[in-house]
Design a protein around this motif. Structure first.
Motif, short mmCIF file in Angstrom:
data_model
loop_
_atom_site.label_atom_id
_atom_site.label_comp_id
_atom_site.label_asym_id
_atom_site.label_seq_id
_atom_site.Cartn_x
_atom_site.Cartn_y
_atom_site.Cartn_z
N LEU A 1 17.90 18.14 36.18
CA LEU A 1 18.01 18.29 34.72
C LEU A 1 18.78 19.02 34.59
O LEU A 1 19.88 19.77 34.81
N ASP A 2 19.74 17.94 33.69
CA ASP A 2 20.95 18.02 33.40
C ASP A 2 20.88 19.13 31.85
O ASP A 2 21.07 18.22 30.98
N PRO A 3 21.69 20.15 32.66
CA PRO A 3 21.50 21.00 31.04
C PRO A 3 22.64 21.06 30.05
O PRO A 3 21.90 21.41 29.26
N GLY A 4 23.53 19.57 30.51
CA GLY A 4 24.40 18.72 29.46
C GLY A 4 23.57 18.27 27.57
O GLY A 4 23.42 17.54 26.26
N ARG A 5 22.25 17.56 28.22
CA ARG A 5 21.23 17.07 27.49
C ARG A 5 20.12 18.78 26.85
O ARG A 5 19.39 18.06 25.90
N LEU A 6 19.99 19.21 27.02
CA LEU A 6 19.12 21.29 26.69
C LEU A 6 20.41 21.28 25.04
O LEU A 6 21.45 21.33 25.18
#
Length: 259
Positions: free
Chosen positions: A111-116
């Motif tokens: 999961l790319d944390p930049g999407r959160l």
């Protein structure tokens, strides 16, 4: 007026049935389910996957399993459309024992944390408001939340909102405060020893999954592991019943978009 010919009646009926098939799943909230790609698990879920529009309760099996339970949610979120953000509502009063989300840990689960989009709240009322507003916006691919208490009436409201918007809502709830709920599914998550490489580094996290309740589905219990590179769940070969071993033809997870 002349009666319609059998051909036109049949043709109109086919059009009507086709339109109903298109609209009814949207009304029910799971037009395109989210499969795990694991037949023994997906066969317990309605339409072969998690309802895309619905409330899914994630309950740590023990107090020390909260991080593991969130890791399970992250593994599911990692295969949602990368063109849409993910809204995560975390109450500041409830994260003290567990700390903040860790970017490297999310990356390790695919999961790319930049999407959160992370929303921190001070009170339960703010938490519920933020969750519902995120659903109503229909902007994210999914909404994740954590809450200490949830009564039946509030769970009904969240379930209806998720159904109406067609978005999955993953709600982390502590076990001691569980009450009756209108959730589409309830998962109880326990920790399991991860698979490691020869250097002792974790290569595949594992969970004890207990599907405790499932609307239009069946409960079940599995020990699964997750390959974050292939975005694939499989039964844990080390601890699973050999009769339930994942076959060579098991379909890997594909990126799924909620319609």
């Amino acid at each position: 007026m002349a009666a319609p010919s059998p051909f036109s009646v049949t043709g109109n009926r086919a059009v009507i049935i086709g339109e109903l098939r298109r609209l009814l799943p949207r009304m029910e909230g799971f037009s395109r389910p989210l499969p795990f790609g694991l037949v023994v698990l997906d066969s317990h879920l309605p339409a072969g996957g998690l309802p895309c529009g619905g409330l899914h309760e994630i309950v740590p099996e023990a107090e020390g399993a909260t991080a593991s339970a969130f890791g399970f949610i992250a593994a599911i979120l990692g295969r949602l459309p990368k063109t849409h953000p993910l809204v995560c509502v975390i109450p500041a009063y409830g994260r003290r024992p567990h700390g903040r989300l860790h970017g490297h840990g999310l990356n390790a689960l695919g999961l790319d944390p930049g999407r959160l989009i992370l929303v921190e709240t001070a009170h339960r009322k703010e938490t519920l408001w933020a969750i519902e507003e995120a659903l109503h916006s229909m902007a994210p691919a999914a909404v994740i939340g954590a809450i200490d208490k949830l009564d039946l009436r509030t769970s009904q409201r969240l379930q209806l909102t998720a159904t109406d918007t067609g978005l999955p809502l993953f709600l982390l709830r502590p076990s001691p405060t569980l009450e009756s709920s209108a959730a589409a599914t309830r998962w109880r998550i326990g920790t399991a020893e991860a698979a490691r490489d020869r250097y002792g580094l974790i290569v595949r996290p594992r969970w004890h999954l207990h599907l405790e309740r499932c609307r239009n589905g069946r409960p079940g219990h599995w020990v699964v592991e997750y390959d974050h590179v292939a975005h694939r769940f499989s039964l844990s070969a080390a601890v699973a019943n050999p009769s339930h071993a994942c076959s060579a033809g098991e379909e890997p997870l594909r990126e799924t978009r909620c319609a």
